[in-house]
Motif scaffolding. Structure first.
Motif: not given
Ligand code: GTP
Ligand code: ZN
Length: 351
Positions: A245-248, A317-320
Motif C-alpha cells: 500500500e502507498v498512501p496518497g 485516508p486516500r491510498l493505493n
C-alpha cells in the motif's frame, strides 16, 4: 454438436425414496489467472434471481482484503465464505481448506441453495474436486454439479477436468486463432462442451445444474481424477504474490507509465538481476482529482483502469493498494519503483 463415441452416456439419477434432505449443488469454476472466473461469477450473481447463491473464493496470496473488495458484488441474498491460501504449494492445503469452508457454509444451510466455488488460477482443481469424492459424509449435504473452466482466448487454459469450458475474451482473438484453440481444447478433453463468450456472458442454463456426476457415488469423478493424475504437473512454485500500500493520490499519467514499464518493457529487476514477470495485477487506486476509487486490472501485458462506483469517504485516508502475481517478484523493489514513478514531478499534467 455430436460427441465422440468414447464419451460416457449420462443417465438421469433416480430420486431416493423417502424424500432425503435436499442436497446443494456445487459448481467449481476454474481457469488460469485472469481468465475471467470472477467475471463469470459476478455475471451469474446478477443474472440469477431465483437461487440464493453462496460464493466461495479460493484466492491466491495475502491480498484477500483486496480480493474481497474486487471480487463479488454485494447486495441481495448473498453469503460469502472466503478461503485464504498462502504462497507456496497449494496442492496439499487446498483440500482441507476447501472442506472447512464448505462445512462452515453448511452451518448456514437453508439460507442458500447453490454454491459457486472459484478456485485460484493456480490451485489444482483436481484436489478441490476430489474432496467431493473422498468425503462421503460431505457428499450427503452437497454434490458436485460440474466443473467449469474459463479459458482466456489469448493466454491459455487448464481444461483436462472440465465438464464445460468457456472460451472467454473472444474479442481479443480472430476466427483462425479461435479455431486453433477449439482444436487444442478438444485434443485435451474430447468430451467437454465448449462455449465462447465475451466478459463471461453465458446462458446460465448451460453453466448451472449440469448434473455432470450423477452416476452413483462419484464413480465418474473418480474415473476422471484418475485420468488427470498421470498428466497433472505439479503447481508452479516459482509463482509469488506481492502486495503493498502507498498512501496518497497519484497521477494517472504516471501510473500508466509505471504499469507500462512493468508489464510491457519489463524494466524492473529483482535483487538477483532477473526481470520480474507479472502475470496478474490487481489494485484499488486513488487518482488525482477523482472522487471515486479506481480499479486496476491486469493480465499479462493487458491492463485497464476503471472507475468504480465507490466514493472515497471523507474520513477515509486516500491510498493505493496493489497485488502482483508473477515470477521473480521482489516486493521491496516493486514498491520502491512505484513510489519513485508516481513521485516524478516532470511531465505531469493532472496533479
Ligand atoms: N477483453 C476482454 N477482457 C475480459 C473479458 N472477460 C474478462 N475480462 C477482463 O479480464 C480481467 C480478469 O478478469 P477476472 O474475472 O477478474 O479473472 P479471474 O479469472 O477471476 O482472475 P483471478 O481470480 O485473478 O485468477 C479483468 O480485467 C476483466 O475485465 C473479455 O471477454 N474480453
Ligand atoms: Zn477471480
Amino acid at each position: 454438436m455430436e460427441e465422440e463415441d468414447e464419451c460416457p452416456e449420462l443417465v438421469p439419477i433416480q430420486e431416493k425414496p423417502g424424500g432425503p434432505a435436499v442436497q446443494i449443488p456445487v459448481t467449481i469454476i476454474t481457469g488460469y489467472l485472469g481468465a475471467g472466473k470472477t467475471t463469470l461469477l459476478n455475471y451469474i450473481l446478477t443474472e440469477q434471481h431465483n437461487k440464493r447463491i453462496a460464493v466461495i473464493l479460493n484466492e491466491f496470496g495475502e491480498g484477500s482484503a483486496l480480493e474481497k473488495s474486487l471480487a463479488v458484488s454485494q447486495g441481495g441474498e448473498l453469503y460469502e465464505e472466503w478461503l485464504e491460501l498462502r504462497n507456496g504449494c497449494l496442492c496439499c492445503s487446498v483440500k482441507d481448506n476447501g472442506l472447512k469452508a464448505i462445512e462452515n457454509l453448511m452451518e448456514k444451510k437453508g439460507k442458500f441453495d447453490y454454491i459457486l466455488l472459484e478456485t485460484t488460477g493456480l490451485a489444482d482443481p483436481g484436489a478441490v474436486a476430489s474432496m467431493f469424492w473422498v468425503d462421503a459424509e460431505l457428499g450427503s449435504d452437497v454434490y458436485l454439479d460440474g466443473i467449469v473452466t474459463v479459458i482466456d482466448a489469448k493466454y491459455g487454459m487448464q481444461i483436462a477436468l472440465a465438464d464445460l469450458t468457456i472460451i472467454n475474451k473472444t474479442d481479443l482473438v480472430n476466427e483462425t486463432e479461435l479455431l486453433k484453440l477449439r482444436d487444442v481444447v478438444r485434443s485435451i478433453n474430447g468430451c467437454v462442451k465448449i462455449l465462447e463468450t465475451q466478459k463471461s456472458r453465458v446462458d446460465l442454463s448451460e453453466v448451472l445444474d449440469l448434473h455432470s456426476f450423477d452416476i452413483k457415488d462419484g464413480e465418474r469423478l473418480s474415473e476422471k481424477l484418475q485420468l488427470v493424475k498421470a498428466s497433472h504437473p505439479h503447481l508452479d512454485q516459482s509463482m509469488r504474490t506481492v502486495t503493498f500500500e502507498v498512501p496518497g493520490s497519484v497521477s494517472e499519467d504516471l501510473i500508466n507509465i509505471f504499469i507500462q514499464n512493468l508489464l510491457w518493457e519489463k524494466m524492473f529487476k529483482n535483487k538477483a538481476g532477473v526481470s520480474m514477470t507479472v502475470i496478474r495485477l490487481k489494485g484499488i487506486l486513488s487518482l488525482n482529482k477523482k472522487e471515486k476509487k479506481v480499479m486496476l486490472q491486469g493480465v499479462h501485458e493487458l491492463y485497464e483502469l476503471d472507475e468504480t462506483p465507490e466514493l472515497w469517504d471523507d474520513q477515509e485516508p486516500r491510498l493505493n493498494r496493489l497485488v502482483f502475481i508473477g515470477r521473480n517478484l521482489d516486493g521491496d523493489v516493486l514498491k520502491r519503483e512505484f513510489i519513485s514513478a508516481v513521485s516524478r514531478r516532470d511531465c505531469v499534467d493532472d496533479s
